[in-house]
Motif scaffolding. Structure first.
Motif, mmCIF file in Angstrom:
data_model
loop_
_atom_site.group_PDB
_atom_site.id
_atom_site.type_symbol
_atom_site.label_atom_id
_atom_site.label_comp_id
_atom_site.label_asym_id
_atom_site.label_seq_id
_atom_site.Cartn_x
_atom_site.Cartn_y
_atom_site.Cartn_z
ATOM 1 N N ARG A 94 4.608 10.125 -6.761
ATOM 2 C CA ARG A 94 5.575 10.419 -7.824
ATOM 3 C C ARG A 94 4.869 10.809 -9.114
ATOM 4 O O ARG A 94 5.300 11.737 -9.820
ATOM 5 C CB ARG A 94 6.474 9.202 -8.050
ATOM 6 N N HIS A 95 3.770 10.082 -9.395
ATOM 7 C CA HIS A 95 3.012 10.415 -10.601
ATOM 8 C C HIS A 95 2.455 11.843 -10.507
ATOM 9 O O HIS A 95 2.521 12.615 -11.480
ATOM 10 C CB HIS A 95 1.876 9.406 -10.772
ATOM 11 N N GLU A 96 1.952 12.189 -9.305
ATOM 12 C CA GLU A 96 1.419 13.540 -9.135
ATOM 13 C C GLU A 96 2.513 14.600 -9.258
ATOM 14 O O GLU A 96 2.308 15.649 -9.874
ATOM 15 C CB GLU A 96 0.744 13.649 -7.768
ATOM 16 N N THR A 97 3.702 14.300 -8.651
ATOM 17 C CA THR A 97 4.804 15.268 -8.770
ATOM 18 C C THR A 97 5.239 15.425 -10.219
ATOM 19 O O THR A 97 5.532 16.538 -10.684
ATOM 20 C CB THR A 97 5.982 14.806 -7.914
ATOM 21 N N VAL A 98 5.266 14.293 -10.936
ATOM 22 C CA VAL A 98 5.632 14.382 -12.365
ATOM 23 C C VAL A 98 4.604 15.212 -13.122
ATOM 24 O O VAL A 98 4.951 16.047 -13.982
ATOM 25 C CB VAL A 98 5.771 12.964 -12.958
ATOM 26 N N GLN A 99 3.320 15.006 -12.779
ATOM 27 C CA GLN A 99 2.270 15.785 -13.438
ATOM 28 C C GLN A 99 2.416 17.275 -13.110
ATOM 29 O O GLN A 99 2.277 18.131 -13.998
ATOM 30 C CB GLN A 99 0.888 15.295 -12.980
ATOM 31 N N GLN A 137 0.831 -1.208 0.000
ATOM 32 C CA GLN A 137 0.000 0.000 0.000
ATOM 33 C C GLN A 137 0.862 1.254 0.000
ATOM 34 O O GLN A 137 0.580 2.226 -0.719
ATOM 35 C CB GLN A 137 -0.909 -0.026 1.233
ATOM 36 N N ARG A 138 1.944 1.201 0.818
ATOM 37 C CA ARG A 138 2.857 2.350 0.852
ATOM 38 C C ARG A 138 3.544 2.543 -0.497
ATOM 39 O O ARG A 138 3.724 3.678 -0.959
ATOM 40 C CB ARG A 138 3.908 2.124 1.949
ATOM 41 N N THR A 139 3.886 1.420 -1.153
ATOM 42 C CA THR A 139 4.502 1.513 -2.493
ATOM 43 C C THR A 139 3.541 2.150 -3.483
ATOM 44 O O THR A 139 3.924 3.001 -4.304
ATOM 45 C CB THR A 139 4.906 0.109 -2.961
ATOM 46 N N GLU A 140 2.269 1.741 -3.382
ATOM 47 C CA GLU A 140 1.270 2.327 -4.280
ATOM 48 C C GLU A 140 1.136 3.832 -4.041
ATOM 49 O O GLU A 140 1.083 4.630 -4.990
ATOM 50 C CB GLU A 140 -0.075 1.637 -4.054
ATOM 51 N N GLU A 141 1.116 4.235 -2.744
ATOM 52 C CA GLU A 141 1.013 5.661 -2.440
ATOM 53 C C GLU A 141 2.224 6.431 -2.961
ATOM 54 O O GLU A 141 2.092 7.538 -3.492
ATOM 55 C CB GLU A 141 0.898 5.846 -0.928
ATOM 56 N N ILE A 142 3.415 5.823 -2.775
ATOM 57 C CA ILE A 142 4.630 6.505 -3.268
ATOM 58 C C ILE A 142 4.578 6.680 -4.772
ATOM 59 O O ILE A 142 4.913 7.743 -5.316
ATOM 60 C CB ILE A 142 5.876 5.707 -2.834
#
Length: 676
Positions: A438-443, A429-434
């Motif tokens: 990361r996807h949000e930061t890239v966006q 779950q923590r991996t999914e959140e990370i």
């Protein structure tokens, strides 16, 4: 010893002492200088000790230092454990006494500062038990104890806050970071709302998401409750095992048939009961009787007014002053025998208190044992009544315990597997959140790059294009559209993109001007920030200077107060001496012979005359002894010779008597043989 001296010199050369010593100069210090250095170190720990020892009597200095060292829990080393030797060493400024004290103090200055600060508030006043029986004094002392407890709680809370690691700068940074995160979340929510608003069932989807979140929270609470119940079950099982073990031990103790063990237990019980009957209970009864008599006496007396209370307070002050004088006289006397006796008395009182406390603990344990036995009998009777049969035997109990243990082991294994699965699930779950973060930061970075390049919204349009192309491909697959329809769709999309670019052109121009404005504001902010920091630094330096000045003034006030009290005390002593001198002068000048005889001068003159007569007699005796010394020695020698001569005659007479007795025995033996 050299290492000890090195450490002391190093610490004294540092802040806050700054003495500039070396080993030779420190070792060559005089006793008064060494005591002054010790007093300076104690003053750093407790500011009340900051006085000049030359302005103080040696007994007062030793008393003050010993009281502070006792509060700081200092224990003398080696042969200095004798209180009189230790005090004598402090009075004379002995190096074997002062050096270990300095070494011990300089090793733990911060800790001792804290202890000395707390001692001012936590060392309770010793009030006799008889005074506490008074309502006013008892209530006041109770309020005092409550204030001490409140101070302990507040100090503990303050220490926890200090050691928690939080600071204002960290809190400000956290607040600024949280505000930035809040702004980002608000922007993100607005973007999501814009995306979701065109959909027809967006409200229903929001309700479903809210319900999902509520259910997840409920699931977490249920898992916590389940874990708590498992922990409670485990604790109950452990209590059951302990109770069974205690029951087994009690049964074994009761089933022990050996007469030696029974006699030992009976002897122990007899000793304990005899102590309770002969020592503890009579003391308690005597104390209760004294309390009752005192209360009866207080009840029989009439009501006391303010004048009576004031009179009693004056008497208490007088008694306290007398006690202080006696204590000072005892300290000045420094009788080692009394000190040893006080040590033995203290040890005896400690042993008696320990004995009484152990007797009370034994009584409580017996009461608990009796209560447990009563509860056990009650529960066994209840089980017999409810089930109609006796309690399970020891073998059955062992089998049940073994079964419970095997089940407990299996339960622990399953619980460990569940914990591992939960840990793995948490990691995933923590991996999914990370990955989502990361996807949000890239966006966000992509959006910022698009905004800097002047093509903001390009990624959204690209996603829309991808979505449209996917829809188009699906439609092509499903409906088999022709290439003409696809070209028309591409033209439409190109026209839409061109329209959006034309719509974004003025916004990009405004964005450039806003960027310039932002740079100007940043420069202005940096200038004001540097100005603020310089002003704050100046104010901080001024504040530190003022604090130092205030501290110096307070120290000066304290020194002046000490000097004032010392001068007042000396003036009282001088007035007393002047009064005694005037009385002596009146008695000496008086015409009454009886009064003149009371004068100290007359008494001293009489004593001097008596001593002179005695000295004259002794000198005459000495003269007679010197004159007759040689004759007396000759006479003494003659007496010794006479004593030796008489001793020799005595021995000869004894030998002659022995020979005569032996001859008689031989003669009698010969006559006997003739008769035969």
């Amino acid at each position: 010893m050299s290492e000890q001296l090195k450490f002391i010199v190093e610490q004294l050369n540092r802040d806050p002492f700054k003495k500039k010593f070396n080993l030779i100069t420190f070792d060559s210090l005089e006793p008064m200088q060494l005591l002054q250095i010790l007093n300076d170190v104690l003053a750093e720990i407790d500011p009340k000790q900051a006085i000049d020892i030359r302005e103080e009597m040696p007994e007062q200095t030793v008393k003050r230092m010993c009281s502070l060292l006792g509060i700081l829990k200092y224990k003398p080393l080696g042969n200095l454990s004798d209180v009189s030797n230790f005090r004598q060493g402090l009075v004379t400024g002995s190096k074997p006494v002062v050096h270990p004290i300095l070494h011990w103090l300089l090793q733990r200055v911060p800790e001792l500062k804290k202890r000395a600060y707390l001692a001012r508030f936590l060392v309770k006043l010793e009030v006799p038990a008889d005074f506490l029986l008074d309502d006013f004094i008892g209530d006041t002392y109770h309020q005092y104890e409550e204030l001490v407890e409140e101070f302990k709680a507040y100090h503990k809370e303050c220490e926890q806050l200090r050691t928690s690691g939080f600071s204002t700068a960290d809190i400000r940074r956290d607040i600024s970071a949280m505000e930035e995160e809040k702004d980002q979340l608000i922007k993100r929510v607005e973007r999501l709302k814009k995306r979701v608003e065109p959909l027809s069932n967006h409200q229903q989807m929001l309700d479903q998401a809210k319900q999902l979140r509520v259910e997840k929270e409920r699931e977490e609470s249920l898992t916590h409750q389940k874990q708590d119940q498992k922990n409670q079950l485990f604790q109950v099982e452990q209590r059951l095992l302990r109770s069974q073990q205690q029951l087994k031990d009690l049964r074994q103790a009761s089933a022990d048939p050996s007469p030696e063990s029974i006699m030992k237990r009976l002897e122990e019980d007899i000793k304990i009961n005899s102590y309770m009957v002969s020592e503890k209970l009579p003391k308690e009864l005597e104390g209760m009787k004294r309390t009752v008599q005192y209360l009866q006496k207080v009840a029989s007396e009439p009501a006391m007014g303010q004048a009576d209370i004031q009179e009693l307070e004056d008497k208490i002050k007088e008694v306290e002053a007398q006690m202080k004088q006696l204590i000072e006289q005892r300290m000045m006397r420094n009788d080692p025998i009394d000190d040893k006796l006080t040590l033995y008395r203290q040890q005896a009182s400690i042993i008696s208190r320990k004995k009484e406390s152990k007797a009370e603990e034994l009584q409580e344990a017996r009461e608990k044992l009796a209560a447990v036995e009563r509860e056990l009998k009650q529960r066994t009777s209840q089980t017999q009544i409810s089930h109609g049969e006796e309690v399970i035997s020891g073998d059955e109990l062992k089998r049940l315990v073994a079964k419970l243990r095997s089940k407990g082991i299996a339960y622990k294994k399953k619980r460990q597997e569940i914990a591992e699965l939960k840990a793995e699930y948490g990691v995933l779950q923590r991996t999914e959140e990370i990955l989502k973060q990361r996807h949000e930061t890239v966006q966000q970075r992509l959006q910022t790059v698009e905004a800097e390049k002047g093509i903001s919204g390009y990624s959204d349009t690209q996603e829309e294009l991808e979505r449209v192309s996917a829809i188009k491909s699906e439609l092509d697959e499903k409906k088999g559209r022709t290439l003409d329809d696809m070209s028309e769709m591409v033209k439409k999309l190109n026209s839409v993109i061109a329209e959006k670019k034309s719509a974004l052109a003025p916004i990009i121009k405004e964005l450039r001007s806003l960027r310039q404005r932002r740079e100007e504001l940043n420069q202005e902010y940096d200038e004001k920030k540097t100005r603020y920091e310089s002003c704050a630094a100046g104010l901080e330096s001024n504040r530190s200077k003022l604090e130092q000045e205030v501290k110096a003034l307070r120290e000066e006030i304290a020194q002046n107060e000490n000097q004032y009290h010392y001068i007042n005390a000396m003036s009282e002593i001088i007035e007393m001496q002047i009064r005694r001198a005037s009385e002596e002068m009146k008695a000496y000048v008086s015409s009454d012979p009886q009064e003149r005889k009371k004068a100290i001068r007359e008494v001293y003159m009489k004593n001097i005359a008596e001593q002179e007569l005695l000295g004259k007699k002794l000198r005459e005796e000495q003269k007679m002894v010197r004159e007759n010394h040689s004759e007396n020695m000759e006479q003494m020698k003659m007496w010794r010779d006479l004593e030796q001569l008489l001793e020799c005659k005595k021995k000869c007479f004894i030998k002659a008597q022995n020979k005569v007795s032996i001859g008689q025995v031989i003669q009698e033996g010969g006559e006997d043989r003739l008769v035969l």
